[in-house]
Design a protein around this motif. Sequence first.
Motif, PDB file in Angstrom:
ATOM      1  N   GLY A 210       0.689  -1.230   0.022  1.00  0.00           N
ATOM      2  CA  GLY A 210       0.167   0.109  -0.099  1.00  0.00           C
ATOM      3  C   GLY A 210       0.861   1.383  -0.126  1.00  0.00           C
ATOM      4  O   GLY A 210       0.381   2.538  -0.223  1.00  0.00           O
ATOM      5  N   TRP A 211       1.984   1.213   0.398  1.00  0.00           N
ATOM      6  CA  TRP A 211       2.873   2.399   0.523  1.00  0.00           C
ATOM      7  C   TRP A 211       3.304   2.874  -0.863  1.00  0.00           C
ATOM      8  O   TRP A 211       3.743   4.001  -1.021  1.00  0.00           O
ATOM      9  CB  TRP A 211       4.229   1.930   1.417  1.00  0.00           C
ATOM     10  N   LEU A 212       3.346   1.903  -1.976  1.00  0.00           N
ATOM     11  CA  LEU A 212       3.695   2.287  -3.121  1.00  0.00           C
ATOM     12  C   LEU A 212       2.688   3.327  -3.742  1.00  0.00           C
ATOM     13  O   LEU A 212       2.956   3.924  -4.609  1.00  0.00           O
ATOM     14  CB  LEU A 212       3.573   0.941  -4.050  1.00  0.00           C
ATOM     15  N   GLU A 213       1.397   3.205  -3.277  1.00  0.00           N
ATOM     16  CA  GLU A 213       0.439   4.288  -3.807  1.00  0.00           C
ATOM     17  C   GLU A 213       0.582   5.373  -2.908  1.00  0.00           C
ATOM     18  O   GLU A 213       0.388   6.660  -3.546  1.00  0.00           O
ATOM     19  CB  GLU A 213      -0.985   3.474  -3.575  1.00  0.00           C
ATOM     20  N   LYS A 214       0.703   5.297  -1.645  1.00  0.00           N
ATOM     21  CA  LYS A 214       1.013   6.454  -0.862  1.00  0.00           C
ATOM     22  C   LYS A 214       2.153   7.441  -1.136  1.00  0.00           C
ATOM     23  O   LYS A 214       2.053   8.433  -1.301  1.00  0.00           O
ATOM     24  CB  LYS A 214       1.042   6.127   0.727  1.00  0.00           C
ATOM     25  N   ASP A 215       3.161   6.628  -1.624  1.00  0.00           N
ATOM     26  CA  ASP A 215       4.560   7.448  -1.879  1.00  0.00           C
ATOM     27  C   ASP A 215       5.190   6.596  -2.993  1.00  0.00           C
ATOM     28  O   ASP A 215       6.070   5.831  -2.471  1.00  0.00           O
ATOM     29  CB  ASP A 215       5.174   7.744  -0.800  1.00  0.00           C
ATOM     30  N   PRO A 216       5.150   6.805  -4.117  1.00  0.00           N
ATOM     31  CA  PRO A 216       5.819   5.801  -5.140  1.00  0.00           C
ATOM     32  C   PRO A 216       7.327   6.512  -5.458  1.00  0.00           C
ATOM     33  O   PRO A 216       7.863   5.871  -6.296  1.00  0.00           O
ATOM     34  CB  PRO A 216       4.999   5.690  -6.300  1.00  0.00           C
ATOM     35  N   THR A 217       7.630   7.406  -4.821  1.00  0.00           N
ATOM     36  CA  THR A 217       8.849   8.026  -5.247  1.00  0.00           C
ATOM     37  C   THR A 217       9.934   7.347  -5.400  1.00  0.00           C
ATOM     38  O   THR A 217      10.875   7.228  -6.515  1.00  0.00           O
ATOM     39  CB  THR A 217       9.306   9.260  -4.191  1.00  0.00           C
ATOM     40  N   VAL A 218      10.267   6.236  -4.501  1.00  0.00           N
ATOM     41  CA  VAL A 218      11.462   5.672  -4.636  1.00  0.00           C
ATOM     42  C   VAL A 218      11.569   4.611  -5.621  1.00  0.00           C
ATOM     43  O   VAL A 218      12.378   4.464  -6.451  1.00  0.00           O
ATOM     44  CB  VAL A 218      11.772   4.752  -3.226  1.00  0.00           C
ATOM     45  N   TYR A 219      10.211   3.823  -5.662  1.00  0.00           N
ATOM     46  CA  TYR A 219      10.423   2.667  -6.630  1.00  0.00           C
ATOM     47  C   TYR A 219      10.275   3.157  -8.131  1.00  0.00           C
ATOM     48  O   TYR A 219      11.021   2.839  -8.996  1.00  0.00           O
ATOM     49  CB  TYR A 219       8.816   2.132  -6.250  1.00  0.00           C
ATOM     50  N   HIS A 220       9.519   4.232  -8.231  1.00  0.00           N
ATOM     51  CA  HIS A 220       9.415   5.030  -9.579  1.00  0.00           C
ATOM     52  C   HIS A 220      10.863   5.511 -10.167  1.00  0.00           C
ATOM     53  O   HIS A 220      11.068   5.449 -11.092  1.00  0.00           O
ATOM     54  CB  HIS A 220       8.296   5.739  -9.910  1.00  0.00           C
ATOM     55  N   THR A 221      11.451   6.207  -9.042  1.00  0.00           N
ATOM     56  CA  THR A 221      12.870   6.713  -9.492  1.00  0.00           C
ATOM     57  C   THR A 221      13.805   5.871  -9.819  1.00  0.00           C
ATOM     58  O   THR A 221      14.572   5.817 -10.646  1.00  0.00           O
ATOM     59  CB  THR A 221      13.302   7.764  -8.431  1.00  0.00           C
ATOM     60  N   VAL A 222      13.907   4.665  -8.797  1.00  0.00           N
ATOM     61  CA  VAL A 222      15.081   3.917  -8.792  1.00  0.00           C
ATOM     62  C   VAL A 222      14.848   2.721  -9.651  1.00  0.00           C
ATOM     63  O   VAL A 222      15.769   2.073 -10.324  1.00  0.00           O
ATOM     64  CB  VAL A 222      15.600   3.451  -7.295  1.00  0.00           C
ATOM     65  N   ASN A 223      13.507   2.046  -9.857  1.00  0.00           N
ATOM     66  CA  ASN A 223      13.342   1.028 -10.533  1.00  0.00           C
ATOM     67  C   ASN A 223      12.478   1.456 -11.928  1.00  0.00           C
ATOM     68  O   ASN A 223      13.134   1.241 -13.005  1.00  0.00           O
ATOM     69  CB  ASN A 223      12.374  -0.060  -9.666  1.00  0.00           C
ATOM     70  N   GLY A 224      11.510   1.877 -11.736  1.00  0.00           N
ATOM     71  CA  GLY A 224      10.364   2.491 -12.836  1.00  0.00           C
ATOM     72  C   GLY A 224       9.060   1.995 -12.842  1.00  0.00           C
ATOM     73  O   GLY A 224       8.661   1.486 -11.639  1.00  0.00           O
ATOM     74  N   PRO A 225       8.353   1.988 -13.872  1.00  0.00           N
ATOM     75  CA  PRO A 225       6.775   1.517 -13.927  1.00  0.00           C
ATOM     76  C   PRO A 225       6.418   0.165 -13.278  1.00  0.00           C
ATOM     77  O   PRO A 225       5.462  -0.101 -12.926  1.00  0.00           O
ATOM     78  CB  PRO A 225       6.469   2.030 -15.103  1.00  0.00           C
ATOM     79  N   SER A 226       7.504  -0.766 -13.623  1.00  0.00           N
ATOM     80  CA  SER A 226       7.097  -2.146 -13.587  1.00  0.00           C
ATOM     81  C   SER A 226       8.277  -3.155 -13.438  1.00  0.00           C
ATOM     82  O   SER A 226       9.343  -2.798 -13.718  1.00  0.00           O
ATOM     83  CB  SER A 226       5.947  -2.551 -14.451  1.00  0.00           C
ATOM     84  N   GLU A 227       8.213  -4.409 -13.009  1.00  0.00           N
ATOM     85  CA  GLU A 227       9.249  -5.270 -13.045  1.00  0.00           C
ATOM     86  C   GLU A 227       9.460  -5.686 -14.729  1.00  0.00           C
ATOM     87  O   GLU A 227      10.828  -5.965 -14.684  1.00  0.00           O
ATOM     88  CB  GLU A 227       8.792  -6.750 -12.527  1.00  0.00           C
ATOM     89  N   PHE A 228       8.776  -5.462 -15.568  1.00  0.00           N
ATOM     90  CA  PHE A 228       9.195  -5.681 -16.810  1.00  0.00           C
ATOM     91  C   PHE A 228      10.010  -4.640 -17.601  1.00  0.00           C
ATOM     92  O   PHE A 228      10.380  -4.573 -18.555  1.00  0.00           O
ATOM     93  CB  PHE A 228       7.902  -5.795 -17.695  1.00  0.00           C
ATOM     94  N   ASN A 229       9.697  -3.309 -16.915  1.00  0.00           N
ATOM     95  CA  ASN A 229      10.250  -2.157 -17.596  1.00  0.00           C
ATOM     96  C   ASN A 229      11.282  -1.225 -16.618  1.00  0.00           C
ATOM     97  O   ASN A 229      10.475  -0.405 -15.794  1.00  0.00           O
ATOM     98  CB  ASN A 229       8.952  -1.310 -18.171  1.00  0.00           C
TER      99      ASN A 229
END
Length: 306
Positions: A210-229
Amino acid sequence: MSTPNVFEGEVAFDVPSAGKPCKTWYKVVGTIRTNRPLVALHGGPGIPHDYLEVLSGLASTYDIPVIFYDQIGNGLSTHLPEKNGDITFWGDKLWLDELDNLLVHLGIQDDYALIGHSWGGMLGARHAALQPKGLKQLIIADAPADMHDWVAAQNELKTRLPQDVQDLITKHENARTWEHKEYQESNLIFSKQFLCRLEKWPDMMLKSMGWLEKDPTVYHTVNGPSEFNITGPLKDWTVVPDLPKIKASTLLLNGRYDEAQDSVMVPFFKYIPMVKWVTFAESAHMPHLEETERYLQVVGSFLKYE
């Protein structure tokens, strides 16, 4: 079986480039001074510690103190949404420094063990390759040694999905419409097969995600939109050249249906000098939730007797 002590706290973490005071939230389950403590590194990056809390069973069953914490930008630690997209800020060194800061604060820097899940396993391997004198045991769970192997594994797993689901994922990847409902639903089908195969996902897992929805800053910046991309700096991440430097006794863990397929973990087994490997036959990426009893037995025995 005794009920372990639980203590929560915060430690100041000096990050000059953050532009504001930062803190790391942590929780200790058990008594640090009784046995070598185990520090748990959560995954994501961007999914805080909650989904790992079943590891508290190590404290009650094996008298192994367990330390959970939320990496900066996550959970109950300092959030920095103003750093969204800043790839120069978010990186290995930030989280390595934070881990060192926590170890010193707790006074365990001379004798501790680490367990890292997914991204946490990557961070744990990077930490171990620096040969910290106090790291005695390392557990790398469901993690890649090289992100190119990870992307290849995700794309191979995708071919196991129904063709219409594959087509929807490909369609929205190409169109970069990652927020589309079709794409989200298709990713959920993938996750039900290769992230966690339990019919009902545990509340602790849902809380973390649920934290990914509250604050996606880290995941979207370091990883990206998904595990495929993988569009962030993780796309070229590798620890393979440094694996022979790891001196700590190491345990590798993954699941038969894991996003972290055997192919992504082979370099750990090949190049870490002291290593053993256990695969959970009925699990995907969350064997600690999918086969909890056996998982705690495997981890507890490794920490206690090897």
